[in-house]
Design an enzyme around this catalytic site. Structure first.
Site, mmCIF file in Angstrom:
data_model
loop_
_atom_site.group_PDB
_atom_site.id
_atom_site.type_symbol
_atom_site.label_atom_id
_atom_site.label_comp_id
_atom_site.label_asym_id
_atom_site.label_seq_id
_atom_site.Cartn_x
_atom_site.Cartn_y
_atom_site.Cartn_z
ATOM 1 N N TRP A 11 -51.656 1.136 -28.505
ATOM 2 C CA TRP A 11 -51.170 0.337 -27.384
ATOM 3 C C TRP A 11 -52.266 -0.113 -26.432
ATOM 4 O O TRP A 11 -52.079 -1.063 -25.684
ATOM 5 C CB TRP A 11 -50.110 1.128 -26.609
ATOM 6 C CG TRP A 11 -48.721 0.906 -27.128
ATOM 7 C CD1 TRP A 11 -48.287 1.068 -28.417
ATOM 8 C CD2 TRP A 11 -47.590 0.470 -26.364
ATOM 9 N NE1 TRP A 11 -46.950 0.759 -28.500
ATOM 10 C CE2 TRP A 11 -46.496 0.409 -27.250
ATOM 11 C CE3 TRP A 11 -47.388 0.161 -25.016
ATOM 12 C CZ2 TRP A 11 -45.215 0.019 -26.830
ATOM 13 C CZ3 TRP A 11 -46.112 -0.220 -24.601
ATOM 14 C CH2 TRP A 11 -45.051 -0.286 -25.505
ATOM 15 N N TYR A 36 -54.687 0.647 -34.887
ATOM 16 C CA TYR A 36 -53.367 0.638 -34.263
ATOM 17 C C TYR A 36 -53.386 1.359 -32.913
ATOM 18 O O TYR A 36 -54.047 2.390 -32.771
ATOM 19 C CB TYR A 36 -52.338 1.328 -35.167
ATOM 20 C CG TYR A 36 -50.945 1.232 -34.594
ATOM 21 C CD1 TYR A 36 -50.205 0.070 -34.750
ATOM 22 C CD2 TYR A 36 -50.395 2.283 -33.860
ATOM 23 C CE1 TYR A 36 -48.951 -0.047 -34.195
ATOM 24 C CE2 TYR A 36 -49.137 2.175 -33.299
ATOM 25 C CZ TYR A 36 -48.424 1.010 -33.470
ATOM 26 O OH TYR A 36 -47.170 0.896 -32.909
HETATM 27 N N1 MGD Z 1 -44.098 12.339 -34.390
HETATM 28 C C1 MGD Z 1 -44.066 11.101 -33.881
HETATM 29 N N2 MGD Z 1 -45.190 10.338 -33.901
HETATM 30 C C2 MGD Z 1 -45.156 9.100 -33.370
HETATM 31 C C3 MGD Z 1 -43.969 8.577 -32.789
HETATM 32 C C4 MGD Z 1 -42.802 9.397 -32.801
HETATM 33 O O1 MGD Z 1 -41.731 8.990 -32.333
HETATM 34 N N3 MGD Z 1 -42.891 10.658 -33.337
HETATM 35 N N4 MGD Z 1 -43.971 7.311 -32.245
HETATM 36 C C5 MGD Z 1 -44.928 6.364 -32.795
HETATM 37 C C6 MGD Z 1 -44.988 5.146 -31.989
HETATM 38 S S1 MGD Z 1 -43.514 4.307 -31.783
HETATM 39 C C7 MGD Z 1 -46.145 4.641 -31.486
HETATM 40 S S2 MGD Z 1 -46.120 3.079 -30.770
HETATM 41 C C8 MGD Z 1 -47.425 5.358 -31.609
HETATM 42 C C9 MGD Z 1 -48.316 5.233 -30.357
HETATM 43 O O2 MGD Z 1 -49.625 5.584 -30.656
HETATM 44 P P1 MGD Z 1 -50.889 5.000 -29.833
HETATM 45 O O3 MGD Z 1 -50.582 3.624 -29.356
HETATM 46 O O4 MGD Z 1 -52.087 5.182 -30.688
HETATM 47 O O5 MGD Z 1 -50.936 5.993 -28.598
HETATM 48 P P2 MGD Z 1 -51.644 5.868 -27.173
HETATM 49 O O6 MGD Z 1 -51.642 7.238 -26.601
HETATM 50 O O7 MGD Z 1 -50.996 4.794 -26.364
HETATM 51 O O8 MGD Z 1 -53.139 5.477 -27.540
HETATM 52 C C10 MGD Z 1 -53.840 4.463 -26.904
HETATM 53 C C11 MGD Z 1 -55.298 4.901 -26.697
HETATM 54 O O9 MGD Z 1 -56.030 3.769 -26.250
HETATM 55 C C12 MGD Z 1 -56.889 4.159 -25.171
HETATM 56 N N5 MGD Z 1 -57.089 2.960 -24.357
HETATM 57 C C13 MGD Z 1 -56.296 2.471 -23.379
HETATM 58 N N6 MGD Z 1 -56.812 1.326 -22.879
HETATM 59 C C14 MGD Z 1 -57.956 1.085 -23.552
HETATM 60 C C15 MGD Z 1 -58.940 0.058 -23.457
HETATM 61 O O10 MGD Z 1 -58.847 -0.880 -22.674
HETATM 62 N N7 MGD Z 1 -59.996 0.136 -24.319
HETATM 63 C C16 MGD Z 1 -60.129 1.161 -25.217
HETATM 64 N N8 MGD Z 1 -61.193 1.141 -26.031
HETATM 65 N N9 MGD Z 1 -59.223 2.155 -25.292
HETATM 66 C C17 MGD Z 1 -58.148 2.118 -24.479
HETATM 67 C C18 MGD Z 1 -56.150 5.279 -24.472
HETATM 68 O O11 MGD Z 1 -57.058 6.102 -23.764
HETATM 69 C C19 MGD Z 1 -55.444 5.989 -25.642
HETATM 70 O O12 MGD Z 1 -56.199 7.041 -26.139
HETATM 71 O O13 MGD Z 1 -47.167 6.746 -31.881
HETATM 72 C C20 MGD Z 1 -46.338 6.924 -33.031
HETATM 73 N N10 MGD Z 1 -46.292 8.329 -33.387
HETATM 74 N N1 MGD Z 2 -41.883 6.834 -21.098
HETATM 75 C C1 MGD Z 2 -42.156 6.278 -22.293
HETATM 76 N N2 MGD Z 2 -41.402 5.244 -22.744
HETATM 77 C C2 MGD Z 2 -41.659 4.702 -23.967
HETATM 78 C C3 MGD Z 2 -42.730 5.176 -24.774
HETATM 79 C C4 MGD Z 2 -43.496 6.287 -24.277
HETATM 80 O O1 MGD Z 2 -44.429 6.779 -24.933
HETATM 81 N N3 MGD Z 2 -43.170 6.802 -23.049
HETATM 82 N N4 MGD Z 2 -42.987 4.604 -25.991
HETATM 83 C C5 MGD Z 2 -42.475 3.251 -26.213
HETATM 84 C C6 MGD Z 2 -42.533 2.916 -27.630
HETATM 85 S S1 MGD Z 2 -44.055 2.582 -28.318
HETATM 86 C C7 MGD Z 2 -41.432 2.799 -28.404
HETATM 87 S S2 MGD Z 2 -41.598 2.310 -30.025
HETATM 88 C C8 MGD Z 2 -40.094 3.069 -27.882
HETATM 89 C C9 MGD Z 2 -39.387 3.985 -28.870
HETATM 90 O O2 MGD Z 2 -38.029 4.001 -28.727
HETATM 91 P P1 MGD Z 2 -37.242 5.092 -29.607
HETATM 92 O O3 MGD Z 2 -37.900 5.210 -30.922
HETATM 93 O O4 MGD Z 2 -35.819 4.745 -29.642
HETATM 94 O O5 MGD Z 2 -37.511 6.383 -28.717
HETATM 95 P P2 MGD Z 2 -37.355 7.945 -28.975
HETATM 96 O O6 MGD Z 2 -37.526 8.568 -27.630
HETATM 97 O O7 MGD Z 2 -38.263 8.384 -30.051
HETATM 98 O O8 MGD Z 2 -35.867 8.124 -29.486
HETATM 99 C C10 MGD Z 2 -34.747 7.888 -28.667
HETATM 100 C C11 MGD Z 2 -33.724 8.962 -28.884
HETATM 101 O O9 MGD Z 2 -33.178 8.870 -30.200
HETATM 102 C C12 MGD Z 2 -32.642 10.141 -30.530
HETATM 103 N N5 MGD Z 2 -32.644 10.308 -31.978
HETATM 104 C C13 MGD Z 2 -33.685 10.660 -32.768
HETATM 105 N N6 MGD Z 2 -33.291 10.733 -34.057
HETATM 106 C C14 MGD Z 2 -31.982 10.406 -34.082
HETATM 107 C C15 MGD Z 2 -30.995 10.295 -35.125
HETATM 108 O O10 MGD Z 2 -31.247 10.493 -36.314
HETATM 109 N N7 MGD Z 2 -29.741 9.909 -34.739
HETATM 110 C C16 MGD Z 2 -29.409 9.653 -33.451
HETATM 111 N N8 MGD Z 2 -28.167 9.245 -33.189
HETATM 112 N N9 MGD Z 2 -30.303 9.777 -32.458
HETATM 113 C C17 MGD Z 2 -31.572 10.137 -32.768
HETATM 114 C C18 MGD Z 2 -33.506 11.160 -29.843
HETATM 115 O O11 MGD Z 2 -32.687 12.142 -29.221
HETATM 116 C C19 MGD Z 2 -34.324 10.353 -28.864
HETATM 117 O O12 MGD Z 2 -34.344 10.867 -27.549
HETATM 118 O O13 MGD Z 2 -40.159 3.732 -26.616
HETATM 119 C C20 MGD Z 2 -41.052 3.086 -25.706
HETATM 120 N N10 MGD Z 2 -40.876 3.686 -24.403
HETATM 121 MO MO MO Z 3 -43.901 2.401 -30.553
#
Ligand code: MGD
Ligand code: MGD
Ligand code: MO
Length: 762
Positions: free
Chosen positions: A114, A112
């Site tokens: 991005w 998993y």
């Molecule tokens: N506590 C908490 N945990 C969360 C979340 C949260 O809200 N709270 N959000 C969750 C969500 S929504 C998501 S999507 C995940 C994201 O989790 P990830 O998608 O695992 O996070 P990234 O940091 O984007 O990791 C991508 C990695 O791929 C590497 N990479 C980039 N390009 C390439 C490439 O071309 N080749 C190779 N081999 N590597 C590459 C980068 O260096 C990086 O280390 O985290 C989740 N974890």
């Molecule tokens: N710059 C940047 N943008 C991103 C990403 C990133 O890593 N960096 N990640 C991308 C990815 S993979 C994803 S999945 C999306 C995620 O999109 P989301 O999951 O919606 O993003 P978050 O920033 O985790 O949450 C948005 C807001 O929800 C509020 N929140 C949290 N819990 C609760 C709750 O119980 N109730 C209410 N009412 N509010 C709550 C928090 O204050 C938070 O700032 O964002 C994407 N956009």
């Molecule tokens: Mo995500």
């Protein structure tokens, strides 16, 4: 010099004497992301992986039994740099051994993450295709983003990807919406990104247009900053995890005052009678009144009553952020959002209804076509073993045990080899200390990485991958404005190679080269994938030029100007001709299917489920970072500039800070029974009391390497989050449900070592 496309925008790389010196945002982008500025400087820093490397014991004891390779030293041992030939021979030998001894289902290739934005050099897709060409792998389903949502929505409205691509457009909202109620806000920090590319940032301007048109916004969120900009914004500082109760009380008022749209409910939904009985208290003796909800949500009862009346009187859009479902019982807020919108009866009308994640990703609500450009086939996976993605630690700890998922019971495969490319599990997974224990189980861990992340440091064999700037690719994303010819800007750093080239060499060693490469090099693949996408583009009424033209021009505007779209418009106009893909063809407020699964944690209609008592006084929100994408480029200049004494900033309410003797810019220790991390403090009035907030993405940096339960000194919240599924239905990530305590850190400040490469032996 051409363009490059990243998940957070399009840039023109500036290169001087072969070195990247700047990233100029695309000239058409009115609201470019500052994250691009992190790349120069970081791309060839000491954190870059320059040569293949193998964990010392793994290399020295390669010919011994796998259990003798000091698996417990992962993350705390020197590496030995080796040549590409040596490294690839090791990987091929291990893949062949595990396949012959345990079968392909012993290889976990979920991987998993991005990765990067190009369509061809997408690391996870490359890995999947490679493993499929070698007989398959145990895989993962769903995402950390929308774990609960992806499983729930097809039962009650329709497939999540279809819904995301069909959202009511910003333009339509500006013209028709009067009240925008945003659960979790509309955080423009998140709208910097979209999976596959965000070539034209439009959320800020979308919000501005609505604001100029006089739309009133309600930000239901623990953080004021989740909705900034519009003139008329009200902040309802809800207690996290209680939005479902708030929405139920809004429904109670609608029913009590006869403001719900009975005709809509009858024609377009099933099961509203049972839900209304439940809301009235007929089922459990608890009427879901505003007074009831006020105690749970901390929002005054009269404000709830007034809001319900206003929602019924105005054209109202109800938006829910993904974050609300990334929690225990995370299905409920999504199901309630749809149910509340159905009660108002504005679904399918201009400017009204519901939205799932406006502001979460840039492209949602763009009104653009869902054409997603070239696609790289991953082949066919004959292995049937899979996990819901966030059950990875459970899988490693409990092979052979069964788990619930979406109405069925499945068995965890027995994993011997883990192969990861394009993700960072030490960023994304919950309860990292538990993960560390599980991470000692596999016999072999192979990682392709660009940088010395914790993911790389905890591997046995590390293969250095190129970045998007070091290869040609095609940038393209669904509902985006441009398709981008991503021209290579610089030479690969060190000995880094493309993931494709690495897998091609492995497939040659393993006898599956013709299946994996089909005899093509990367350039030939780009041409082919582009040509294959042209007929598909035509079915979206998009005419793509010849490849040579595209490559020469550097970009194609695939869809401009966007259309005005209204979600579920066709269904509303003729529900018989355009039924939903649900069992009833209608919106399911009651789902016979889900009820039939018999899950106490996700019954047949939306319910209020009290989460287990909070053991500690502060609710920790770990949201998405403004200054990076997840953990990517945490070592870059933009992210680094945000740190406090080197640590990730954590926001705490003034009262909570004072009660603990904590001041702005202090370093604090944040802890619970699972772990502890250090963070830098930002004291604020813009976060509700009882809640602390830290962005995800600070690179995992334990004080004692390789040891579970060591203090994490950099600010990675996943050392305290809980690793349990949202429910038996989805098993989705539930990171937002966690409580902690915070105390001022009085000890000496340990140095940050997250970005230093591991000890390297020649
Ligand atoms: N506590 C908490 N945990 C969360 C979340 C949260 O809200 N709270 N959000 C969750 C969500 S929504 C998501 S999507 C995940 C994201 O989790 P990830 O998608 O695992 O996070 P990234 O940091 O984007 O990791 C991508 C990695 O791929 C590497 N990479 C980039 N390009 C390439 C490439 O071309 N080749 C190779 N081999 N590597 C590459 C980068 O260096 C990086 O280390 O985290 C989740 N974890
Ligand atoms: N710059 C940047 N943008 C991103 C990403 C990133 O890593 N960096 N990640 C991308 C990815 S993979 C994803 S999945 C999306 C995620 O999109 P989301 O999951 O919606 O993003 P978050 O920033 O985790 O949450 C948005 C807001 O929800 C509020 N929140 C949290 N819990 C609760 C709750 O119980 N109730 C209410 N009412 N509010 C709550 C928090 O204050 C938070 O700032 O964002 C994407 N956009
Ligand atoms: Mo995500």
């Amino acid at each position: 010099m051409g363009f490059t496309s990243l998940h957070w925008g399009v840039y023109r790389p500036r290169v001087v004497n072969g070195r990247l010196t700047g990233m100029d945002p695309a000239h058409w982008d009115g609201d470019p992301s500052p994250i691009g500025a992190s790349i120069p400087g970081a791309i060839d820093s000491t954190t870059r992986i320059r040569r293949p490397a193998v964990r010392r014991s793994f290399l020295e004891r390669f010919d011994d039994h796998p259990a003798l390779r000091n698996l417990h030293l992962r993350g705390n041992e020197a590496f030995v740099e080796v040549s590409w030939d040596v490294a690839l021979d090791l990987v091929a030998t291990e893949l062949a051994r595990v396949k012959s001894e345990h079968g392909n289902q012993a290889i976990f290739g979920g991987s998993y993450g991005w990765g990067s934005a190009g369509r061809f050099h997408h690391a996870q897709s490359q890995l999947h295709r490679f493993l499929n060409s070698y007989g398959g792998y145990a895989y993962s389903v769903d995402s950390y983003s929308l774990g609960a949502g992806r499983v729930l929505m097809p039962h009650i409205v329709g497939n999540m990807d279809w819904l995301l691509g069909a959202h009511t457009s910003w333009q339509n909202l500006a013209e028709h919406c009067e009240l925008f109620v945003a659960f979790g806000g509309l955080p423009v920090k998140n709208a910097q990104c979209s999976p596959g590319g965000a070539s034209d940032h439009l959320v800020s301007s979308g919000i501005r247009q609505m604001s100029d048109a006089g739309v009133r916004f309600v930000n239901v969120s623990p953080l004021r900053d989740d909705l900034l900009g519009p003139e008329h914004t009200e902040w309802l500082a809800v207690r996290p995890g209680t939005d479902t109760a708030l929405m139920m009380a809004l429904c109670w008022v609608l029913v009590d005052e006869g403001l719900h749209n009975e005709a809509f409910l009858r024609e377009y939904t099933v099961g509203h009678e049972r839900f209304i009985e439940y809301v009235r208290g007929a089922v459990d003796g608890v009427a879901k009144t505003p007074e009831w909800a006020a105690l749970l949500t901390d929002i005054p009862a009269h404000r709830i009553t007034e809001l319900a009346r206003e929602m019924a009187a105005k054209r109202t859009m109800i938006n829910v952020a993904y974050s609300l479902q990334r929690a225990q019982f995370g299905e409920q807020p999504f199901w309630m959002t749809v149910t509340l919108a159905a009660m108002l009866g504005q679904i399918g009308l201009p400017g009204g209804g519901f939205g799932l994640g406006y502001g979460c990703m840039n492209n949602t609500g763009s009104g653009r076509k869902a054409f997603s450009g070239p696609r790289f086939s991953q082949g066919v996976n004959p292995v049937k073993a899979f996990i819901p993605v966030a059950r990875v630690t459970d899988m490693l700890l409990h092979p052979g045990e069964s788990f619930d998922y979406n109405g069925q019971r499945h068995v965890y495969p027995d994993i011997r080899l883990v192969y990861w490319a394009g993700g960072n599990i030490f960023h994304h997974h919950q309860d990292i200390n538990r993960l560390l224990t599980a991470w000692q189980r596999p016999e072999t861990i192979v990682v392709h990485e660009q940088f010395w992340t914790a993911q790389a440091k905890h591997a046995d064999i590390v293969l250095p991958a190129t970045t998007a700037l070091e290869r040609d690719d095609i940038g393209s994303a669904a509902s985006d404005r441009f398709m981008i010819a991503m021209h290579q800007a610089i030479e690969p750093v060190g000995e880094a190679r493309d993931d494709y080239a690495i897998f091609a060499d492995l497939s040659r060693r393993l006898g599956c080269e013709s299946v994996f490469t089909e005899g093509r090099d990367a350039g030939q693949w780009l041409r082919l994938l582009y040509e294959e996408s042209r007929p598909r583009a035509r079915s979206f009424a998009i005419e793509l030029p010849e490849f040579e033209q595209f490559w020469h021009d550097g970009l194609i505007e695939v869809d401009y100007p966007p259309e005005e779209t209204v979600l579920l418009k066709a269904f509303r106009e003729d529900p018989l001709a355009n039924p939903l893909q649900t069992p009833s063809g209608k919106i399911e407020i009651f789902s016979e299917t889900i009820a039939g699964f018999g899950y106490a944690d996700c019954p047949g209609h939306p319910v209020w489920l009290d989460k287990p008592a909070q053991s500690l006084p502060l609710h920790l929100l770990s949201n998405q970072p403004k200054t990076r994408l997840h953990s990517q480029y945490d070592h870059g200049s933009y992210s680094q500039a945000s740190k406090i004494q080197g640590r990730e900033p954590m926001t705490i309410n003034r009262q909570d800070a004072m009660a603990r003797g904590i001041c702005d810019e202090d370093v604090v220790r944040v802890y619970n029974s699972r772990g502890a991390f250090l963070a830098g403090v930002r004291v604020s009035d813009d976060i509700r009391p009882g809640v602390v907030q830290i962005a995800t993405g600070a690179w995992f940096d334990p004080l004692v390497k390789g040891q579970a339960n060591s203090l994490e000194k950099h600010g990675n919240p996943n050392v305290v989050t809980e690793d349990i599924g949202a429910s038996s239905l989805s098993q989705g990530c539930s990171a937002q449900t966690v409580s902690v305590e915070v105390e001022k850190w009085h000890g000496e400040l340990p140095a940050i070592t997250a970005f230093a490469p591991p000890e390297m032996l020649a």
